[in-house]
Design an enzyme around this catalytic site. Structure first.
Site, PDB file in Angstrom:
ATOM      1  N   HIS A 109      -8.064  -4.851  -1.367  1.00 19.58           N
ATOM      2  CA  HIS A 109      -6.835  -4.358  -0.757  1.00 19.58           C
ATOM      3  C   HIS A 109      -6.210  -5.345   0.220  1.00 19.58           C
ATOM      4  CE1 HIS A 109      -4.173  -0.970  -0.254  1.00 19.58           C
ATOM      5  NE2 HIS A 109      -4.267  -1.041   1.060  1.00 19.58           N
ATOM      6  N   SER A 141       0.836  -1.190   0.000  1.00 18.79           N
ATOM      7  CA  SER A 141       0.000   0.000   0.000  1.00 18.79           C
ATOM      8  C   SER A 141       0.879   1.251   0.000  1.00 18.79           C
ATOM      9  CB  SER A 141      -0.958  -0.047   1.189  1.00 18.79           C
ATOM     10  OG  SER A 141      -2.016   0.852   1.022  1.00 18.79           O
ATOM     11  N   ASP A 167      -9.719  -3.633  -5.506  1.00 24.01           N
ATOM     12  CA  ASP A 167      -9.109  -2.856  -4.425  1.00 24.01           C
ATOM     13  C   ASP A 167      -9.800  -1.511  -4.285  1.00 24.01           C
ATOM     14  OD1 ASP A 167      -7.410  -1.541  -2.624  1.00 24.01           O
ATOM     15  OD2 ASP A 167      -5.631  -2.510  -3.433  1.00 24.01           O
TER      16      ASP A 167
END
Length: 725
Positions: free
Chosen positions: A697, A577, A662
């Site tokens: 995610h 991330s 995501d």
């Protein structure tokens, strides 16, 4: 009250969830025509170029891969390209499949299949969740009055997950009278949750369905009213708080709060004494809290104190008093108290724990007769107990070099016992309970590591590395004693995050043993951008200081190899991330330092994403990264944006992963980045890009599936240094 809640580009998870769970695996090829393809017949996909011009502040950028963005996720050409990338990874990594299988068997073999959380007592019941056999999801249960009584299953997530490739259960909330259950689920991995209701006395489901919510659920004390947050389905911002009456349609729900400032996130909760319902209003630099009595659900929410730019606070309550953790004239936060009726008047706030320059005040709990503080000093957590009658202060003892100690489930305030979680790089996680009067303690549960394991085989260290500007960066290290020689020959696995003030704690991971047992040194670099060394450590790694995050990581790498912790030609860097942004930045800056890099769900197209307010989470992060509408922010962000800074040079071996759905970092950021890297890199090092076509995610759902994904990453690194078993 929980710590400040950041809705950042990071998997929504508890502190103890492994950062490696961000790893995303792709779908196996479904077309039978691919079954006989090999690494020789499947070539790396080459993406077409369609120049797209962007002009900001008189500066022109050309993005050849902007066409890869499809918010519907239905474009056939894009899906075909992602499938081609997945096929390429499958073919190129096929020779490591036996190693991946071995790693998966090892990692899952250390897990206790029939497992349960530590039960806690509240409102006359003991509550817990448990796992059975090979089931991926938890069963939620309770026992009335005593743990010796018959179990009542209130929800089986395995049943709910049937037929879904992805499944997430966010909240399981029981009404005050214990008879009604509300729960929220997501089956698309976009973090848009549907709330449903169940009568626990009859087992019947209500027809009520609340869609497009954040997943959070709060019951009022009338046992018929719930509060929830509705999301904008485009930006995925939760911005509206609704009041729902059981038995009515969602269209009839009452809007009780709407956040019109898109830089703020909205959260809801209920105090542990069951008396107050609150709404948190959170931005990067400013917070506020609005409250009502849980006995009066139709009341109007009122701010505890007016929202002021730069003021951050959270609260707990004790009788007629609010206890408030605040940064008012206190960079590292302090604790004050004030009569609830006077809370809006800051002049009446009374200091309880003053501000300290060298101690970061993280969290606190107010019990009936005790105040418990969670603090960080020089990067190590301290838990201090203050007797509210005698003012006597006692610190709980911790002995490991690098460890995590944090509050566990403490559902009520009328108790003299504290539960906390403890773990270290060599100590499996444990839930501890301490008597706040006698300070006798006991272990309620320690995670079991099945198979061959002895914590004495492993050694942890905490070292400090001097960064180029003189700052001392803490690093947590663990290795297997009989596999390590401080001679610069071991492979080094270095992880960091470094954004949003997130502290990556040095906790135990059973799956990590598969690395350590093969001679890897594992290191967490607690770089600036996190808050390991306090609030200033965060401030010095964000906005116009963001470059410090990247140089800290690089300086740690150089120091660890100079000190012979790892071999210079066997250094592996990992981040997910915003930590994936870190990976992109360091390989542009110092690509020769790293043998291999894994960038999971990486936030790499910084300027373009932050220039588009329609992309989820963008507006709420201007105070973290900057707003490109401002020329100085635009130029600074452009100077490190991984996608924009890709150039013709040699790059390390790369494994890049994403999820098609995501919601935090859109799939097209890593997709574009990989296409540009493949076009511009000047060497033949590996570049693999894998997309999980069902997940988002946080990667694959379920407690076992994630280890398939972890095995892929570990095998990628091990293959690069010749480890094949």
């Amino acid at each position: 009250m929980a710590k400040l809640n950041y809705a950042f580009r990071f998997a929504k998870s508890g502190m103890m969830v492994s950062f490696i769970s961000l790893i995303i695996s792709g779908c196996a090829p479904s077309n039978k025509a691919t079954e006989n393809m090999t690494s020789e017949t499947i070539k790396a996909p080459v993406a077409k170029k369609v120049p797209y011009e962007m002009i900001q502040h008189g500066h022109k950028r050309i993005d050849n891969y902007y066409w890869m963005r499809d918010d519907t996720r239905e474009d056939k050409e894009i899906l075909a390209h992602l499938a081609a990338e997945n096929n390429y990874v499958d073919a190129q990594m096929a020779h490591t499949q036996p190693l991946q299988d071995t790693l998966f068997t090892e990692m899952t073999g250390r897990l206790k299949k029939d497992d349960a959380s530590v039960p806690y007592e509240k409102r006359g019941y003991w509550w817990y969740n448990r796992y059975e056999g090979d089931n991926e999801y938890a069963i939620y249960a309770r026992k009335k009055s005593s743990l010796k009584n018959t179990e009542e299953v209130i929800l089986d997530a395995n049943v709910l997950a049937e037929g879904h490739e992805y499944f997430s259960l966010d909240s399981v909330a029981v009404s005050t009278n214990n008879n009604l259950l509300a729960y929220s689920t997501d089956t698309e991995s976009r973090r848009l949750y549907t709330i449903e209701f169940k009568d626990l006395t009859t087992g019947e489901l209500y027809q009520d369905k609340l869609v497009n919510t954040s997943g959070s659920i709060v019951w009022a004390n009338d046992n018929k009213t719930v509060f929830y947050i509705k999301k904008d389905v485009q930006t995925l911002l939760g911005y509206q708080v609704f009041r729902h009456t059981l038995g009515t349609s969602q269209e009839q729900d009452k809007l009780v709060y709407q956040e019109n400032d898109t830089t703020f996130y909205t959260d809801i909760g209920k105090t542990r004494d069951n008396k107050t319902i609150y709404i948190n209003h959170d931005s990067t630099l400013t917070t506020g809290v609005s409250v009502i009595s849980a006995d009066m659900p139709n009341a109007e929410f009122k701010l505890i104190t007016p929202i002021t730019t730069g003021h951050e606070y959270d609260f707990d309550q004790h009788n007629d008093w609010y206890y408030i953790r605040t940064n008012k004239d206190a960079q590292n936060f302090k604790l004050v108290k004030v009569k609830r009726k006077d809370s809006a008047d800051i002049s009446k706030w009374q200091d309880v724990i003053p501000h300290r320059e060298n101690v970061y005040f993280e969290d606190f709990i107010v019990f009936e007769n005790h105040l418990v503080l969670e603090e960080k000093e020089n990067g190590n957590t301290q838990i201090r107990v203050i007797n509210l009658t005698t003012n006597e202060v006692t610190s709980l003892p911790f002995n490991d070099a690098a460890y995590v100690a944090t509050f566990d489930t403490n559902p009520t305030s009328d108790t003299g016992k504290l539960r906390y979680y403890y773990s270290s790089l060599t100590t499996p996680g444990a839930v501890m309970e301490v008597d706040l009067n006698t300070f006798s303690s006991k272990t309620l549960k320690q995670d079991e590591v099945l198979g061959k394991f002895d914590s004495n085989w492993y050694q942890s260290e905490r070292v400090f590395v001097t960064a180029r500007d003189g700052k001392k960066v803490p690093v947590s290290i663990v290795y297997r004693k009989d596999k390590f020689k401080k001679d610069g020959t071991n492979p080094l696995y270095q992880y960091a995050y470094g954004s949003y003030g997130i502290i990556v704690e040095p906790y135990f991971s059973a799956s990590r043993l598969s690395l350590l047992d093969r001679g890897f040194i594992f290191a967490i670099a607690h770089i600036r951008g996190g808050q390991m060394l306090g609030r200033s450590w965060y401030e010095d790694g964000k906005m116009f200081n963001k470059i410090n995050t990247y140089t800290d990581f690089i300086d740690v790498t150089k120091s660890l190899t100079e000190q012979k912790y790892g071999a210079e030609d066997k250094v592996f860097a990992i981040g997910g991330s915003a930590g994936g942004l870190l990976m992109g930045a360091i390989i542009n800056m110092e690509p020769d330092l790293y043998r291999g890099v894994a960038a999971h769900v990486p936030f790499v197209d910084v300027v373009t994403t932050m220039s588009d307010a329609s992309i989820p989470l963008t507006t709420g992060e201007y105070d973290e990264w900057g707003n490109p509408a401002n020329k100085d922010s635009y130029e600074y962000m452009l100077s490190y944006s991984p996608y924009d800074q890709v150039k013709a040079q040699d790059y390390p071996n790369l494994l890049v992963t994403t999820g098609l759905h995501d919601s935090q970092v859109q799939y097209f950021e890593p997709m574009k980045w990989v296409a540009k890297l493949r076009d511009m890199k000047t060497n033949d090092n590996k570049l693999y890009f894998q997309t999980n076509m069902d997940a988002g995610h946080g990667g694959a759902s379920g407690r076992f599936r994630r280890y398939k994904e972890r095995a892929l990453e570990y095998a990628f690194f091990m293959d690069l240094v010749g480890i094949n078993k």
